[in-house]
Design a protein around this motif. Structure first.
Motif, short mmCIF file in Angstrom:
data_model
loop_
_atom_site.label_atom_id
_atom_site.label_comp_id
_atom_site.label_asym_id
_atom_site.label_seq_id
_atom_site.Cartn_x
_atom_site.Cartn_y
_atom_site.Cartn_z
N LYS A 116 59.25 23.23 -55.60
CA LYS A 116 59.58 22.75 -56.34
C LYS A 116 58.97 22.35 -58.18
CE LYS A 116 60.72 17.56 -56.04
NZ LYS A 116 60.95 16.41 -55.30
N ILE A 117 59.76 21.95 -58.66
CA ILE A 117 60.00 21.49 -60.14
C ILE A 117 59.92 20.23 -60.89
CG2 ILE A 117 59.59 24.31 -61.06
CD1 ILE A 117 61.96 24.52 -62.02
N THR A 118 59.75 20.36 -62.03
CA THR A 118 60.33 18.78 -62.25
C THR A 118 61.74 18.83 -63.08
OG1 THR A 118 58.71 19.29 -64.43
CG2 THR A 118 57.74 17.51 -62.40
N ALA A 119 62.39 18.18 -63.53
CA ALA A 119 63.35 18.10 -64.16
C ALA A 119 63.03 18.45 -65.51
CB ALA A 119 64.38 17.20 -64.31
N ALA A 120 62.81 17.63 -66.76
CA ALA A 120 62.62 18.20 -68.16
C ALA A 120 61.55 18.63 -68.50
CB ALA A 120 61.99 16.50 -68.35
N LEU A 121 60.80 19.19 -67.53
CA LEU A 121 59.57 19.98 -68.43
C LEU A 121 59.53 21.47 -67.73
CD1 LEU A 121 56.06 17.63 -68.78
CD2 LEU A 121 57.62 18.48 -70.64
N GLU A 122 60.46 21.23 -66.41
CA GLU A 122 60.58 22.52 -65.73
C GLU A 122 58.90 23.49 -65.29
OE1 GLU A 122 63.04 25.51 -67.60
OE2 GLU A 122 64.71 23.66 -67.14
N VAL A 123 57.80 22.24 -65.04
CA VAL A 123 56.74 22.15 -64.16
C VAL A 123 56.73 21.45 -62.94
CG1 VAL A 123 54.06 21.58 -65.05
CG2 VAL A 123 55.85 22.38 -66.52
N SER A 124 56.00 22.90 -62.52
CA SER A 124 55.82 23.39 -60.41
C SER A 124 54.64 21.79 -60.55
CB SER A 124 54.92 24.17 -60.70
OG SER A 124 54.82 24.14 -58.84
N TYR A 125 55.28 21.08 -59.60
CA TYR A 125 55.16 19.91 -59.02
C TYR A 125 53.73 20.03 -58.61
CZ TYR A 125 58.58 16.95 -59.23
OH TYR A 125 59.32 15.56 -59.32
N LYS A 126 53.57 21.40 -57.89
CA LYS A 126 51.58 21.43 -57.58
C LYS A 126 50.65 21.05 -58.71
CE LYS A 126 52.49 26.33 -55.60
NZ LYS A 126 51.83 27.53 -55.15
N TYR A 127 51.45 20.75 -59.79
CA TYR A 127 50.25 19.63 -60.59
C TYR A 127 49.91 18.74 -60.55
CZ TYR A 127 50.12 24.23 -63.77
OH TYR A 127 49.93 25.59 -63.72
N ILE A 128 50.97 18.33 -59.53
CA ILE A 128 50.99 16.87 -59.04
C ILE A 128 50.20 16.99 -57.48
CG2 ILE A 128 52.32 15.13 -58.45
CD1 ILE A 128 54.12 15.57 -60.35
N TYR A 129 50.89 17.53 -56.44
CA TYR A 129 50.42 17.75 -55.25
C TYR A 129 49.05 17.93 -54.57
CZ TYR A 129 55.21 18.18 -54.31
OH TYR A 129 56.90 17.50 -54.01
N ILE A 130 48.10 18.84 -55.93
CA ILE A 130 46.87 19.43 -55.85
C ILE A 130 45.96 18.05 -55.65
CG2 ILE A 130 46.19 19.64 -58.42
CD1 ILE A 130 44.94 21.48 -55.49
N ALA A 131 46.07 16.63 -56.13
CA ALA A 131 45.85 15.83 -56.07
C ALA A 131 45.59 15.45 -54.42
CB ALA A 131 46.45 14.49 -57.23
N ILE A 132 46.13 15.43 -53.88
CA ILE A 132 46.08 14.86 -52.55
C ILE A 132 45.31 16.20 -51.69
CG2 ILE A 132 47.95 14.90 -50.13
CD1 ILE A 132 50.60 14.42 -52.22
N VAL A 133 45.59 17.07 -51.97
CA VAL A 133 44.57 17.93 -51.59
C VAL A 133 43.08 17.79 -51.61
CG1 VAL A 133 44.06 20.43 -50.97
CG2 VAL A 133 46.34 19.77 -51.53
N ILE A 134 42.67 17.30 -53.29
CA ILE A 134 41.59 17.18 -53.38
C ILE A 134 40.94 15.74 -53.28
CG2 ILE A 134 39.96 16.03 -55.96
CD1 ILE A 134 41.86 18.45 -57.43
N SER A 135 41.60 15.18 -53.18
CA SER A 135 41.33 13.66 -52.26
C SER A 135 41.10 13.92 -51.14
CB SER A 135 43.00 12.64 -52.61
OG SER A 135 42.37 11.82 -51.63
N PHE A 136 41.95 13.96 -50.10
CA PHE A 136 41.63 14.82 -48.50
C PHE A 136 40.38 15.31 -48.52
CE2 PHE A 136 45.87 12.72 -47.42
CZ PHE A 136 45.83 11.44 -46.64
N ALA A 137 39.88 16.23 -49.75
CA ALA A 137 39.07 17.28 -49.63
C ALA A 137 37.68 16.39 -49.44
CB ALA A 137 38.80 18.49 -50.58
N LEU A 138 37.81 15.48 -50.63
CA LEU A 138 36.51 14.55 -51.02
C LEU A 138 36.24 13.39 -49.99
CD1 LEU A 138 37.33 13.29 -54.55
CD2 LEU A 138 35.22 14.69 -53.84
N ILE A 139 37.32 12.62 -49.20
CA ILE A 139 37.20 11.86 -48.19
C ILE A 139 36.65 12.83 -47.02
CG2 ILE A 139 38.81 10.56 -46.35
CD1 ILE A 139 40.58 9.75 -49.19
N THR A 140 37.44 13.87 -46.29
CA THR A 140 36.98 14.67 -45.45
C THR A 140 35.29 14.35 -45.67
OG1 THR A 140 38.65 16.06 -45.14
CG2 THR A 140 36.67 16.29 -44.03
N ILE A 141 34.72 15.62 -46.81
CA ILE A 141 33.05 15.46 -47.23
C ILE A 141 32.83 14.29 -46.84
CG2 ILE A 141 31.38 15.69 -49.42
CD1 ILE A 141 34.21 18.36 -49.95
#
Length: 174
Positions: A116-141
């Motif tokens: 998925k990409i954003t509508a106006a900037l056409e940037v990948s949502y991966k830049y937003i979704y990586i926050a979820i991965v980092i958060s759960f990595a930190l909580i796991t640690i």
């Protein structure tokens, strides 16, 4: 200087989250101003503000767990007598480790498979979704750390700290 770096490391989620919150706040204020006083808006500002806010939420979530600021976990621990609290902390840390590890895995799959990409900037949502991965990595640690420390306290009867850093460094009062 060493104390400043230590304090930054202990609170890095808050500092990074504060930067994202500042970006969100500035963009929303600018967009409101331009909408009501200049009769136009920046299409891209809402996308950046929402993405930055997602980062704020997930970094705050990780910091709240680290500083024992999640009410559900703390209420459960405080319901038992003081001498049994390390055992309850060990059990809750074990459960949180399993759950956050599972969420880390699932969020990584979601991140990895996102197209998925954003509508106006056409940037990948991966830049937003990586926050979820980092958060759960930190909580796991953090939960693994709490789990190991509580095992040491329960089974080895060692007087260990069940905190990460000093509470003063975390902006938490005892």
């Amino acid at each position: 200087m060493k104390d400043k770096w230590k304090k930054f490391f202990v609170n890095f989620e808050l500092y990074i989250g504060a930067a994202f919150l500042a970006v969100t706040t500035v963009l929303v204020i600018v967009n409101v101003f331009t909408r009501y006083f200049l009769s136009f808006t920046y299409n891209w500002s809402e996308e950046i503000a929402v993405g930055a806010f997602v980062w704020v939420i997930f970094l705050g979530f990780a910091n709240a767990y680290k500083t024992k600021g999640l009410i559900g976990v703390e209420v459960l621990t405080n319901l038992v007598p003081d001498k049994h609290q390390p055992l309850v902390l060990m059990l809750t840390s074990g459960v949180v480790t399993v759950l956050s590890g599972g969420m880390l895995y699932l969020s990584y799959l979601y991140f990895r498979n996102s197209t998925k990409i954003t509508a106006a900037l056409e940037v990948s949502y991966k830049y937003i979704y990586i926050a979820i991965v980092i958060s759960f990595a930190l909580i796991t640690i953090y939960s693994v750390y709490f789990f190991i420390q509580s095992i040491r306290k329960v089974f080895l009867k060692k007087d260990v700290s069940l905190e990460i850093g000093n509470p003063e460094d975390q902006g938490v009062d005892d």
